[in-house]
Design an enzyme around this catalytic site. Structure first.
Site, PDB file in Angstrom:
ATOM      1  N   THR A 161       0.839  -1.195   0.000  1.00  0.00           N
ATOM      2  CA  THR A 161       0.000   0.000   0.000  1.00  0.00           C
ATOM      3  C   THR A 161       0.878   1.250   0.000  1.00  0.00           C
ATOM      4  O   THR A 161       1.784   1.376   0.819  1.00  0.00           O
ATOM      5  CB  THR A 161      -0.914  -0.028   1.250  1.00  0.00           C
ATOM      6  OG1 THR A 161      -1.849  -1.085   1.083  1.00  0.00           O
ATOM      7  CG2 THR A 161      -1.646   1.275   1.457  1.00  0.00           C
ATOM      8  N   GLN A 169      -3.892  -7.115  -6.665  1.00  0.00           N
ATOM      9  CA  GLN A 169      -4.380  -7.694  -5.418  1.00  0.00           C
ATOM     10  C   GLN A 169      -5.790  -7.187  -5.103  1.00  0.00           C
ATOM     11  O   GLN A 169      -6.023  -5.980  -5.038  1.00  0.00           O
ATOM     12  CB  GLN A 169      -3.437  -7.359  -4.253  1.00  0.00           C
ATOM     13  CG  GLN A 169      -3.723  -8.263  -3.053  1.00  0.00           C
ATOM     14  CD  GLN A 169      -3.049  -7.817  -1.784  1.00  0.00           C
ATOM     15  OE1 GLN A 169      -3.122  -6.643  -1.425  1.00  0.00           O
ATOM     16  NE2 GLN A 169      -2.417  -8.729  -1.085  1.00  0.00           N
ATOM     17  N   HIS A 229      -6.668 -11.202  -1.573  1.00  0.00           N
ATOM     18  CA  HIS A 229      -6.030 -10.817  -0.299  1.00  0.00           C
ATOM     19  C   HIS A 229      -6.798 -11.433   0.856  1.00  0.00           C
ATOM     20  O   HIS A 229      -7.867 -10.963   1.237  1.00  0.00           O
ATOM     21  CB  HIS A 229      -6.028  -9.286  -0.198  1.00  0.00           C
ATOM     22  CG  HIS A 229      -5.151  -8.733   0.889  1.00  0.00           C
ATOM     23  ND1 HIS A 229      -4.633  -9.489   1.918  1.00  0.00           N
ATOM     24  CD2 HIS A 229      -4.691  -7.465   1.105  1.00  0.00           C
ATOM     25  CE1 HIS A 229      -3.906  -8.713   2.724  1.00  0.00           C
ATOM     26  NE2 HIS A 229      -3.927  -7.484   2.234  1.00  0.00           N
ATOM     27  N   ASN A 266      -3.347 -10.654   6.679  1.00  0.00           N
ATOM     28  CA  ASN A 266      -3.085  -9.392   7.382  1.00  0.00           C
ATOM     29  C   ASN A 266      -4.291  -8.733   8.051  1.00  0.00           C
ATOM     30  O   ASN A 266      -4.307  -7.518   8.248  1.00  0.00           O
ATOM     31  CB  ASN A 266      -2.403  -8.389   6.431  1.00  0.00           C
ATOM     32  CG  ASN A 266      -1.128  -8.960   5.831  1.00  0.00           C
ATOM     33  OD1 ASN A 266      -0.611  -9.954   6.330  1.00  0.00           O
ATOM     34  ND2 ASN A 266      -0.609  -8.360   4.778  1.00  0.00           N
ATOM     35  N   TYR A 283      -7.511  -8.428   7.050  1.00  0.00           N
ATOM     36  CA  TYR A 283      -8.589  -7.823   6.254  1.00  0.00           C
ATOM     37  C   TYR A 283      -9.753  -8.808   6.121  1.00  0.00           C
ATOM     38  O   TYR A 283      -9.735  -9.887   6.741  1.00  0.00           O
ATOM     39  CB  TYR A 283      -8.021  -7.302   4.926  1.00  0.00           C
ATOM     40  CG  TYR A 283      -6.973  -6.246   5.231  1.00  0.00           C
ATOM     41  CD1 TYR A 283      -7.358  -5.010   5.764  1.00  0.00           C
ATOM     42  CD2 TYR A 283      -5.614  -6.511   5.121  1.00  0.00           C
ATOM     43  CE1 TYR A 283      -6.408  -4.064   6.138  1.00  0.00           C
ATOM     44  CE2 TYR A 283      -4.660  -5.562   5.492  1.00  0.00           C
ATOM     45  CZ  TYR A 283      -5.066  -4.344   5.999  1.00  0.00           C
ATOM     46  OH  TYR A 283      -4.134  -3.404   6.398  1.00  0.00           O
ATOM     47  N   ARG A 311      -3.275 -14.857  -0.992  1.00  0.00           N
ATOM     48  CA  ARG A 311      -2.277 -14.517   0.036  1.00  0.00           C
ATOM     49  C   ARG A 311      -2.847 -14.748   1.430  1.00  0.00           C
ATOM     50  O   ARG A 311      -3.969 -14.299   1.727  1.00  0.00           O
ATOM     51  CB  ARG A 311      -1.845 -13.057  -0.105  1.00  0.00           C
ATOM     52  CG  ARG A 311      -0.567 -12.739   0.680  1.00  0.00           C
ATOM     53  CD  ARG A 311      -0.101 -11.319   0.423  1.00  0.00           C
ATOM     54  NE  ARG A 311       1.340 -11.175   0.633  1.00  0.00           N
ATOM     55  CZ  ARG A 311       1.902 -10.123   1.210  1.00  0.00           C
ATOM     56  NH1 ARG A 311       1.170  -9.110   1.629  1.00  0.00           N
ATOM     57  NH2 ARG A 311       3.205 -10.064   1.347  1.00  0.00           N
ATOM     58  N   ASN A 322      -3.257  -5.890  12.901  1.00  0.00           N
ATOM     59  CA  ASN A 322      -4.704  -5.655  12.897  1.00  0.00           C
ATOM     60  C   ASN A 322      -5.428  -6.488  13.951  1.00  0.00           C
ATOM     61  O   ASN A 322      -6.595  -6.859  13.774  1.00  0.00           O
ATOM     62  CB  ASN A 322      -5.316  -5.864  11.509  1.00  0.00           C
ATOM     63  CG  ASN A 322      -5.000  -4.705  10.571  1.00  0.00           C
ATOM     64  OD1 ASN A 322      -4.970  -3.549  11.015  1.00  0.00           O
ATOM     65  ND2 ASN A 322      -4.767  -4.990   9.301  1.00  0.00           N
ATOM     66  N   GLY A 354       9.157  -7.140  -0.285  1.00  0.00           N
ATOM     67  CA  GLY A 354       8.379  -5.927  -0.117  1.00  0.00           C
ATOM     68  C   GLY A 354       9.280  -4.711  -0.007  1.00  0.00           C
ATOM     69  O   GLY A 354       9.677  -4.114  -1.007  1.00  0.00           O
TER      70      GLY A 354
HETATM   71  C1  PHB Z   1      -0.752  -1.223   5.400  1.00  0.00           C
HETATM   72  O1  PHB Z   1      -1.278  -0.260   4.836  1.00  0.00           O
HETATM   73  O2  PHB Z   1       0.023  -1.101   6.339  1.00  0.00           O
HETATM   74  C2  PHB Z   1      -1.079  -2.563   4.938  1.00  0.00           C
HETATM   75  C3  PHB Z   1      -1.994  -2.729   3.946  1.00  0.00           C
HETATM   76  C4  PHB Z   1      -2.291  -4.001   3.518  1.00  0.00           C
HETATM   77  C5  PHB Z   1      -1.668  -5.072   4.077  1.00  0.00           C
HETATM   78  C6  PHB Z   1      -0.745  -4.904   5.072  1.00  0.00           C
HETATM   79  C7  PHB Z   1      -0.438  -3.641   5.501  1.00  0.00           C
HETATM   80  O3  PHB Z   1      -1.963  -6.300   3.676  1.00  0.00           O
END
Ligand code: PHB
Length: 355
Positions: free
Chosen positions: A25, A97, A172, A175, A177, A224, A232, A312
Site C-alpha cells: 500500500t 491484489q 487478499h 493481514n 482484512y 495470500r 490488525n 516488499g
Molecule cells: C498497510 O497499509 O500497512 C497494509 C496494507 C495491507 C496489508 C498490510 C499492511 O496487507
C-alpha cells in the site's frame, strides 16, 4: 540448483525469475484511481519475475485507507490499463491484489455507516483516515443474506482486472482484512455456516476463490495468507489446523499459487506455525514472503522450501532489485517517512544502478 534467477512457469506465464514484488500500500491514488505516477513506479519495477500490485479495493464498501486505488469502476480500469500496458511493454508480468478491508476501516469512508465484518468485534488500534488516526469502531456483522453480494464484489473486480489487462489476480486473505477476519476465530464468532468450525470459517474464502476462478481461470488466481500475522489485532486458537485446511481447500480449486506472509508484522504471534506443513497441503506454487534477503531467498529455493520469493520493502527502495541481486550490488535504504502518501519523493526517485 534452483535459485532466484531460475525461470519458472506460473499458470500460462513464463516468469524470467522467481523474484516477486510483494503487494504494498502506497496511498498515492488521491481519487482512488490509478495515476500516471503509479504507472511510472510499476514500470520502473518491471524487471521483477512478477509484480503483485498494492491492494485494490473491490468495491466502495471494501475501502479502509485514504488514497488507495480501486478495481471496480471504468475509470479505475482505464488507470490500471496504462500500468499493465507499460509493464508488459517492458516484458514484465503483473497481478492485481483484490482487497476488502472489512473492519479495518472507519465510518468516515462509508458516509458514517459502520464497516462490515464477520462479527461485531472491534479490533484494537486506529484507522488511518482523511483527518488522521482515529480509533477503530465496532463493525457491524454481515447478514447471511449479504454474503452472496460480497462474493459478487470479488467476481466483478476479477472481471474488471481482466479488462484492465492484468495477467491475474491475488485474493487478499491475509493481514487482518475481510477474508482473514472470517478465517480466524479471534474475529469470527458467527454461529451460521460462515463461522464456528474451521470448515465454516474457510467457507467464504473458498466461495470467493471459486467464483474468481470460474470468472477468469484458476491458472490466473493466487491467494495470500498470513498464518502468524498479529497485525490488525488478529488471533486464532489453532492456526496450524486452520491454514492446513485453507491450503487443502485452495489446492482443490487449483489456485495457481499460495502466497504466505511467514512473519508477524506487529506483535507476537499467538503460536508458531510450520509453513512447510501448510505447503505440503497445496499443489500449486508457494510464494514465500517476510524479511527475505538475497541469501535467504536463494536458500529457501535451493532447499525446495518455496517456489518463488516475494520482496516488499527492498523492492520499494530498489526499482532494479533483480539487477542488484545479480551483481551483489548494495541496496538503497528505504525511507519510512515516505511509505504512505505523498508524491514522487520516496516513490519513483529511488535510483537504479548506474543512474
Ligand atoms: C498497510 O497499509 O500497512 C497494509 C496494507 C495491507 C496489508 C498490510 C499492511 O496487507
Amino acid at each position: 540448483m534452483t535459485d532466484l534467477f531460475s525461470p519458472v512457469q506460473l499458470g500460462k506465464l513464463k516468469l524470467s525469475s522467481r523474484i516477486v514484488m510483494a503487494p504494498m500500500t502506497r496511498n498515492r491514488a488521491p481519487e482512488n484511481i490509478p495515476t500516471d505516477l503509479m504507472a511510472e513506479y510499476y514500470t520502473q519495477r518491471a524487471s521483477a519475475g512478477l509484480i503483485i500490485t498494492e491492494g485494490a479495493q473491490i468495491s466502495e464498501q471494501g475501502i479502509g485507507y485514504p488514497a488507495t486505488p480501486g478495481i471496480h469502476s471504468p475509470e479505475q480500469v482505464a488507470g490500471w490499463q496504462k500500468i499493465t500496458d507499460a509493464v508488459h511493454a517492458r516484458g514484465g508480468h503483473i497481478f492485481v491484489q483484490l482487497w476488502h478491508c472489512g473492519r479495518v476501516s472507519h465510518p468516515d469512508f462509508h458516509g458514517g455507516a459502520l464497516p462490515p465484518a464477520p462479527s461485531a468485534i472491534r479490533p484494537a488500534g486506529q484507522a488511518f483516515t482523511y483527518t488522521g488516526l482515529q480509533d477503530f469502531v465496532t463493525p457491524r456483522a454481515l447478514e447471511l443474506e449479504e454474503i452472496p453480494g460480497i462474493i459478487e464484489q470479488y467476481r466483478h473486480a476479477a472481471s474488471m482486472a481482466m479488462q484492465a489487462g492484468f495477467d491475474g489476480v491475488e485474493i487478499h486473505s491475509a493481514n487482518g482484512y475481510l477474508l482473514d477476519q472470517f478465517l480466524r476465530d479471534g474475529s469470527n464468532q458467527r454461529t451460521d455456516a460462515y463461522g464456528g468450525s474451521i470448515e465454516n470459517r474457510t467457507r467464504l474464502l473458498r466461495e470467493v476463490t471459486e467464483a474468481v476462478c470460474n470468472e477468469i481461470g484458476a491458472d490466473k488466481v493466487g491467494v495470500r495468507i498470513a498464518p502468524v500475522n498479529a497485525f490488525n489485532d488478529m488471533h486464532d486458537s489453532d492456526p496450524q489446523a486452520l491454514f492446513n485446511h485453507v491450503a487443502t481447500t485452495l489446492s482443490g480449486l487449483h489456485a495457481a499459487y499460495l502466497h504466505v506472509v511467514e512473519v508477524s508484522m506487529a506483535g507476537e504471534p499467538d503460536q508458531a506455525v510450520d509453513m512447510q506443513q501448510i505447503r505440503s497441503h497445496f499443489d500449486g506454487m508457494y510464494i514465500a514472503n517476510g524479511r527475505y534477503d538475497k541469501a535467504r531467498g536463494n536458500a529457501v529455493l535451493s532447499s525446495d522450501k518455496a517456489d518463488l520469493v516475494a520482496y516488499g520493502i527492498p523492492y520499494l527502495a530498489n526499482p532494479d532489485l533483480p539487477g542488484r541481486f545479480l551483481r551483489d550490488a548494495p541496496l538503497n535504504e528505504p525511507d519510512q517517512a515516505t511509505f504512505y502518501g505523498g508524491d514522487a519523493h520516496g516513490y519513483t526517485d529511488y535510483p537504479a544502478l548506474g543512474a
